[in-house]
Every structure is written in structure tokens, then in C-alpha cells.
Design a protein around this motif. Structure first.
Motif, mmCIF file in Angstrom:
data_model
loop_
_atom_site.group_PDB
_atom_site.id
_atom_site.type_symbol
_atom_site.label_atom_id
_atom_site.label_comp_id
_atom_site.label_asym_id
_atom_site.label_seq_id
_atom_site.Cartn_x
_atom_site.Cartn_y
_atom_site.Cartn_z
ATOM 1 N N CYS A 204 1.887 3.243 3.118
ATOM 2 C CA CYS A 204 1.656 1.961 2.450
ATOM 3 C C CYS A 204 0.361 2.032 1.649
ATOM 4 O O CYS A 204 -0.679 2.404 2.180
ATOM 5 N N CYS B 16 6.931 -1.725 4.372
ATOM 6 C CA CYS B 16 5.840 -1.726 5.342
ATOM 7 C C CYS B 16 6.026 -2.940 6.238
ATOM 8 O O CYS B 16 5.884 -4.076 5.794
ATOM 9 N N CYS C 109 -2.222 -0.675 3.522
ATOM 10 C CA CYS C 109 -2.794 -0.512 4.865
ATOM 11 C C CYS C 109 -2.730 0.925 5.370
ATOM 12 O O CYS C 109 -3.342 1.241 6.378
ATOM 13 N N CYS D 218 2.461 -4.977 6.720
ATOM 14 C CA CYS D 218 2.059 -5.858 5.609
ATOM 15 C C CYS D 218 3.206 -6.726 5.115
ATOM 16 O O CYS D 218 2.969 -7.674 4.385
HETATM 17 ZN ZN LIG Z 1 1.083 -1.941 4.800
#
Ligand SMILES: [Zn+2]
Length: 83
Positions: free
Chosen positions: A3, A65, A6, A68
């Protein structure tokens, strides 16, 4: 793929919708009349597939993801290169 927000490993898959989706740049209002010409005037990026035959059209690769709750969709294989 990790990602970009993150760093977590993203789940790989494909993105599915009913076709005729588009990306609208910030500042443009969604058109009432949904034609290719109107969308192009609004600088929209028309994303494949078109709705006709959509269930059988190739789908873009996608990465999700779960942390997130962000989706990254790769249209690189389905759209012509930018001139
Ligand atoms: Zn993420």
C-alpha cells in the motif's frame, strides 16, 4: 504490492463494476448528460469496460488495502498509452 499509504501488503484481484465508469477531476461537476463528448469536455477519464458486454469484458487488475480501505486499480493493460 504494498500500500502506498501505509505499507501493508495489498490483496491482489480484479476490479468489477457494470461498465461506463469514469474518473472526474476535482472542480468538474458530474454531467447530467452522460455521453462520451460531454465526458471528454469535462476532462473525464473514461474507464473500460463499456457497459455493453461488460460481464464478459476483461477487467483491470486491482489491489486492496484492508487496513486503509483503499483500492488501487491498474488500467495500464486496458487503456491505450497517452500520446
Ligand atoms: Zn494501506
Amino acid at each position: 504490492m504494498n500500500c502506498p499509504f501505509c505499507g501493508e501488503i495489498m490483496a491482489e484481484g480484479t476490479f468489477h463494476d457494470r461498465g461506463d465508469s469514469y474518473f472526474l477531476p476535482a472542480g468538474e461537476t458530474p454531467p447530467k448528460l452522460w455521453t462520451r463528448g460531454v465526458l471528454e469536455k469535462k476532462r473525464a477519464v473514461i474507464l473500460p469496460p463499456e457497459s455493453f458486454g461488460a460481464p464478459f469484458a476483461p477487467r483491470p487488475a486491482a489491489f486492496w488495502c484492508g487496513k486503509c480501505r483503499k483500492l488501487l486499480v491498474d488500467y495500464g493493460e486496458l487503456l491505450p498509452p497517452t500520446p
